[in-house]
Structures are given as C-alpha cells and as structure tokens.
Design a protein around this motif. Structure first.
Motif, PDB file in Angstrom:
ATOM      1  N   LEU A   1       0.850  -1.183   0.000  1.00  0.00           N
ATOM      2  CA  LEU A   1       0.000   0.000   0.000  1.00  0.00           C
ATOM      3  C   LEU A   1       0.889   1.237   0.000  1.00  0.00           C
ATOM      4  N   VAL A   2       0.609   2.170  -0.875  1.00  0.00           N
ATOM      5  CA  VAL A   2       1.382   3.413  -0.918  1.00  0.00           C
ATOM      6  C   VAL A   2       0.931   4.302   0.234  1.00  0.00           C
ATOM      7  N   VAL A   3       1.905   4.741   1.048  1.00  0.00           N
ATOM      8  CA  VAL A   3       1.597   5.615   2.178  1.00  0.00           C
ATOM      9  C   VAL A   3       2.215   7.002   2.015  1.00  0.00           C
ATOM     10  N   GLU A   4       3.077   7.157   1.002  1.00  0.00           N
ATOM     11  CA  GLU A   4       3.709   8.452   0.766  1.00  0.00           C
ATOM     12  C   GLU A   4       4.217   8.486  -0.661  1.00  0.00           C
ATOM     13  N   SER A   5       4.121   9.646  -1.311  1.00  0.00           N
ATOM     14  CA  SER A   5       4.696   9.791  -2.644  1.00  0.00           C
ATOM     15  C   SER A   5       5.105  11.238  -2.868  1.00  0.00           C
ATOM     16  N   GLN A   6       6.032  11.422  -3.804  1.00  0.00           N
ATOM     17  CA  GLN A   6       6.544  12.753  -4.113  1.00  0.00           C
ATOM     18  C   GLN A   6       7.201  12.709  -5.474  1.00  0.00           C
ATOM     19  N   CYS A   7       7.147  13.817  -6.220  1.00  0.00           N
ATOM     20  CA  CYS A   7       7.816  13.906  -7.511  1.00  0.00           C
ATOM     21  C   CYS A   7       8.351  15.317  -7.694  1.00  0.00           C
ATOM     22  N   ARG A   8       9.576  15.398  -8.159  1.00  0.00           N
ATOM     23  CA  ARG A   8      10.186  16.678  -8.538  1.00  0.00           C
ATOM     24  C   ARG A   8      10.304  16.672 -10.055  1.00  0.00           C
ATOM     25  N   TYR A   9       9.676  17.620 -10.698  1.00  0.00           N
ATOM     26  CA  TYR A   9       9.686  17.733 -12.151  1.00  0.00           C
ATOM     27  C   TYR A   9      10.810  18.676 -12.553  1.00  0.00           C
ATOM     28  N   VAL A  10      11.710  18.191 -13.402  1.00  0.00           N
ATOM     29  CA  VAL A  10      12.862  18.984 -13.813  1.00  0.00           C
ATOM     30  C   VAL A  10      12.647  19.558 -15.207  1.00  0.00           C
ATOM     31  N   ARG A  11      12.189  18.704 -16.120  1.00  0.00           N
ATOM     32  CA  ARG A  11      11.875  19.151 -17.474  1.00  0.00           C
ATOM     33  C   ARG A  11      10.746  18.289 -18.011  1.00  0.00           C
ATOM     34  N   PRO A  12       9.945  18.823 -18.905  1.00  0.00           N
ATOM     35  CA  PRO A  12       8.791  18.061 -19.378  1.00  0.00           C
ATOM     36  C   PRO A  12       9.178  16.880 -20.277  1.00  0.00           C
ATOM     37  N   LEU A  13       8.373  15.860 -20.205  1.00  0.00           N
ATOM     38  CA  LEU A  13       8.420  14.732 -21.132  1.00  0.00           C
ATOM     39  C   LEU A  13       7.231  14.896 -22.069  1.00  0.00           C
ATOM     40  N   ALA A  14       7.323  14.330 -23.275  1.00  0.00           N
ATOM     41  CA  ALA A  14       6.208  14.449 -24.218  1.00  0.00           C
ATOM     42  C   ALA A  14       6.181  13.257 -25.168  1.00  0.00           C
ATOM     43  N   PHE A  15       4.990  12.859 -25.575  1.00  0.00           N
ATOM     44  CA  PHE A  15       4.814  11.864 -26.618  1.00  0.00           C
ATOM     45  C   PHE A  15       5.388  12.441 -27.906  1.00  0.00           C
ATOM     46  N   PRO A  16       6.122  11.670 -28.684  1.00  0.00           N
ATOM     47  CA  PRO A  16       6.399  10.237 -28.652  1.00  0.00           C
ATOM     48  C   PRO A  16       7.749   9.890 -28.031  1.00  0.00           C
ATOM     49  N   GLU A  17       8.208  10.701 -27.134  1.00  0.00           N
ATOM     50  CA  GLU A  17       9.516  10.524 -26.516  1.00  0.00           C
ATOM     51  C   GLU A  17       9.586   9.230 -25.698  1.00  0.00           C
ATOM     52  N   PRO A  18      10.624   8.412 -25.926  1.00  0.00           N
ATOM     53  CA  PRO A  18      10.797   7.233 -25.082  1.00  0.00           C
ATOM     54  C   PRO A  18      11.290   7.652 -23.699  1.00  0.00           C
ATOM     55  N   VAL A  19      10.909   6.892 -22.695  1.00  0.00           N
ATOM     56  CA  VAL A  19      11.286   7.176 -21.313  1.00  0.00           C
ATOM     57  C   VAL A  19      11.921   5.927 -20.720  1.00  0.00           C
ATOM     58  N   THR A  20      12.960   6.126 -19.931  1.00  0.00           N
ATOM     59  CA  THR A  20      13.532   5.048 -19.135  1.00  0.00           C
ATOM     60  C   THR A  20      13.323   5.391 -17.678  1.00  0.00           C
ATOM     61  N   ALA A  21      12.778   4.443 -16.927  1.00  0.00           N
ATOM     62  CA  ALA A  21      12.617   4.613 -15.488  1.00  0.00           C
ATOM     63  C   ALA A  21      13.767   3.897 -14.800  1.00  0.00           C
ATOM     64  N   GLY A  22      14.529   4.642 -14.010  1.00  0.00           N
ATOM     65  CA  GLY A  22      15.566   4.060 -13.179  1.00  0.00           C
ATOM     66  C   GLY A  22      14.977   3.799 -11.807  1.00  0.00           C
ATOM     67  N   LEU A  23      15.299   2.651 -11.225  1.00  0.00           N
ATOM     68  CA  LEU A  23      14.724   2.254  -9.941  1.00  0.00           C
ATOM     69  C   LEU A  23      15.825   1.893  -8.963  1.00  0.00           C
ATOM     70  N   ARG A  24      15.663   2.383  -7.743  1.00  0.00           N
ATOM     71  CA  ARG A  24      16.550   2.007  -6.645  1.00  0.00           C
ATOM     72  C   ARG A  24      15.738   1.999  -5.356  1.00  0.00           C
ATOM     73  N   VAL A  25      16.310   1.415  -4.318  1.00  0.00           N
ATOM     74  CA  VAL A  25      15.675   1.397  -3.002  1.00  0.00           C
ATOM     75  C   VAL A  25      16.479   2.317  -2.098  1.00  0.00           C
ATOM     76  N   GLY A  26      15.806   3.324  -1.565  1.00  0.00           N
ATOM     77  CA  GLY A  26      16.453   4.268  -0.661  1.00  0.00           C
ATOM     78  C   GLY A  26      16.437   3.810   0.774  1.00  0.00           C
ATOM     79  N   ARG A  27      15.427   3.022   1.141  1.00  0.00           N
ATOM     80  CA  ARG A  27      15.335   2.479   2.498  1.00  0.00           C
ATOM     81  C   ARG A  27      14.560   1.170   2.443  1.00  0.00           C
ATOM     82  N   LEU A  28      15.114   0.173   3.094  1.00  0.00           N
ATOM     83  CA  LEU A  28      14.477  -1.140   3.165  1.00  0.00           C
ATOM     84  C   LEU A  28      14.237  -1.463   4.632  1.00  0.00           C
TER      85      LEU A  28
END
Length: 152
Positions: free
Chosen positions: A69-96
């Motif tokens: 269950l998601v109990v917290e979320s946040q996003c910092r937008y640096v620059r816009p993304l737009a279709f048809p631009e490909p996106v790569t999501a990088g994933l890491r764990v900050g706290r386990l």
C-alpha cells in the motif's frame, strides 16, 4: 558520496539506479499543454516498481498473501516529457525496512543522462486480508536488497 535528493539542485544521473525499464509514452499521456501530464509520472513510477517486483517473482498481484500500500509519494519535475519521446525509469531502493520500502525512481528522456523527473513512494506491505503490516517475503527482500543504493 550520497546521490542528490529531491531538494538538491544537482541533477540525478542515470547511473545512480541499478535497475532500468523502458516505458513507451502514449498520445493520450500528453495534456493540453503538449507535455506528459503530471499524474502520468506517478503511473510510470508504479509501472517501474510493480513490473520489477512481478518479474523478479516477489509479487503476485492476483493471489499473493502480501500486497503493498502506498503511504507516501513525491515527484520533482525537472523538465517536461512528451509523446512520442521514449522514457527510461531508473529504480533504486532508498530504504528497506521490515515491512516498508522507499522506492526512488528517476525518469529519463531518450538517452539523456540527467533525470527529467525524480521521485519516490513508500510501500508498506500488509496482509491481503487483514491489511495489517507484515514482514517482507524473503524472495521480495532478496530482490530489493540488490536495489539498495548506499547513501541514496
């Protein structure tokens, strides 16, 4: 040296994330202003995390005894993304933790090295029936340990 956090001015770099997933933008992701709407970024976050967990065999979304269950979320937008631009999501764990995980996600446009957006969300893992917190299943924990970035 710790990676930049959402309040820092330094760009978040692609190499700061041990796991990557390609995400295809869709025409409907763009809003009236011609860029991906802010709510879609959160959908990209969910896709990156849940697809990684499902593929690693740590999450059974249909019948598993444990759900996140998601109990917290946040996003910092640096620059816009737009279709048809490909996106790569990088994933890491900050706290386990014992029953919780702070996932950190960078969204990268095309082959860019600096994140277009950086955010996090925290899952608390609970029993599907009782909704009470439970320890992370061993197979999920083993996978997530490989995504923990020291100093993240």
């Amino acid at each position: 040296m710790a990676e930049p956090q959402p309040t820092d001015r330094a760009p978040v770099r692609r190499e700061a994330f041990p796991h990557h997933r390609s995400i295809t933008t869709r025409w409907m992701d763009n809003d009236i202003y011609g860029h991906v709407n802010n709510v879609v970024y959160y959908s990209f976050f969910d896709t990156a995390v849940n697809a990684a967990l499902i593929e690693a065999g740590g999450l059974d979304i249909h019948a598993g005894p444990v759900i996140g269950l998601v109990v917290e979320s946040q996003c910092r937008y640096v620059r816009p993304l737009a279709f048809p631009e490909p996106v790569t999501a990088g994933l890491r764990v900050g706290r386990l933790g014992n029953s919780s995980v702070r996932y950190e996600i960078g969204l990268f446009a095309g082959q860019e090295d600096a994140a277009a957006a950086f955010g996090h969300f925290v899952h608390v893992y609970v029993d599907r029936q009782t909704r009470r917190p439970v320890p992370l299943p061993a197979d999920m924990r083993a996978f997530l340990e490989g995504l923990v970035v020291s100093g993240a």
